[in-house]
Write a protein that holds these residues in place. Structure first.
Motif, short mmCIF file in Angstrom:
data_model
loop_
_atom_site.label_atom_id
_atom_site.label_comp_id
_atom_site.label_asym_id
_atom_site.label_seq_id
_atom_site.Cartn_x
_atom_site.Cartn_y
_atom_site.Cartn_z
N UNK A 221 -83.19 -43.30 -44.43
CA UNK A 221 -84.66 -43.39 -44.37
C UNK A 221 -85.22 -44.12 -45.58
N UNK A 222 -84.67 -43.86 -46.76
CA UNK A 222 -85.15 -44.52 -47.97
C UNK A 222 -84.71 -45.97 -48.05
N UNK A 223 -83.46 -46.22 -47.68
CA UNK A 223 -82.98 -47.60 -47.73
C UNK A 223 -83.76 -48.46 -46.74
N UNK A 224 -84.11 -47.89 -45.60
CA UNK A 224 -84.91 -48.63 -44.63
C UNK A 224 -86.29 -48.95 -45.16
N UNK A 225 -86.89 -48.00 -45.84
CA UNK A 225 -88.21 -48.24 -46.43
C UNK A 225 -88.13 -49.29 -47.54
N UNK A 226 -87.09 -49.19 -48.36
CA UNK A 226 -86.94 -50.17 -49.46
C UNK A 226 -86.72 -51.58 -48.90
N UNK A 227 -85.95 -51.68 -47.85
CA UNK A 227 -85.73 -52.99 -47.23
C UNK A 227 -87.04 -53.56 -46.71
N UNK A 228 -87.86 -52.71 -46.12
CA UNK A 228 -89.15 -53.16 -45.62
C UNK A 228 -90.05 -53.61 -46.77
#
Length: 239
Positions: A221-228
């Motif tokens: 969930x965090x890595x996805x947000x950081x990528x965004x």
């Protein structure tokens, strides 16, 4: 690289995630303001839903009165199962370990397919503390289901839009149950403004009211947000 709008926000409507649901709300009213329409849709499908209210909301009014308002609002939405943890309002970071322990016990008690947490981009410290404590518990318990982050007081990053047009009046009635909070601020108009704005990319297909979420598995969930956020040049925003 020049990102286009569809790289940053959904251009389609998502289905509801699988039940049963566990919804963790920082204060009595956040669950309705943030995702009341989505709850109403799920209740119409007879989804098993448990709502956890973390704080007593005492800094915003009488705790007992707020709990009664919450029960009335959730009944309006069709959600009968709620538990009040009664942690001190604006005091979650001071009792963070206890909050994690309590949420761990709740998570272990039943099998959940989807857990809802507030977005980490919220302004209120209780909202952010609820997110971080919840996520840490989900990670430590190796939660295998979906995690959906919901908006309460501001737009955050989203990759899911739920069309709430068909239950908009139900959400409005539920928000109006919180009369003590509406006396402080016009949260109904604020919530509806966010829902109307969330329809920006789907209004061409006739959708006018949406609730937005960021969905993923706990471990990414965090890595996805950081990528965004990297697309905006804001990769350190969650550091």
């Amino acid at each position: 690289m020049k990102w286009q709008e569809h790289d940053l926000v959904p251009y389609g409507i998502s289905d509801l995630p699988p039940p049963p649901w566990l919804v963790i709300s920082p204060h009595p009213d956040d669950e309705t303001l943030g995702m009341g329409g989505t709850l109403a849709l799920a209740a119409r499908k007879n989804y098993p839903i448990t709502v956890i209210i973390v704080t007593d909301g005492a800094l915003g009014g009488d705790p007992g009165a707020r709990e009664k308002e919450c029960l009335k609002a959730l009944k309006t939405l069709g959600v009968p199962k709620v538990r009040f943890l009664r942690f001190p309002d604006r005091g979650l970071y001071d009792r963070f370990s206890e909050l994690r322990e309590t949420l761990t016990g709740i998570l272990q008690k039943e099998t959940w397919a989807t857990v809802f947490l507030p977005s980490p981009f919220e302004f209120h410290p209780d909202h952010r503390a609820t997110f971080w404590a919840g996520l840490e518990v989900l990670l430590s318990e190796k939660f295998p289901g979906s995690v959906w982050l919901y908006e309460i007081s501001r737009q955050a990053e989203v990759n899911r839009l739920i069309d709430i047009g068909g239950v908009l009046e139900t959400k409005i009635r539920a928000v109006r149950c919180y009369s003590s909070q509406l006396a402080h601020n016009d949260y109904l108009k604020i919530s509806l403004a966010l829902n109307r704005l969330r329809s920006y990319t789907v209004s061409p297909i006739g959708v006018k009211w949406c609730e937005g979420f960021w969905a993923g598995e706990a471990e990414n969930i965090l890595s996805g947000l950081r990528e965004q956020l990297t697309k905006y040049g804001l990769e350190d925003a969650l550091s």
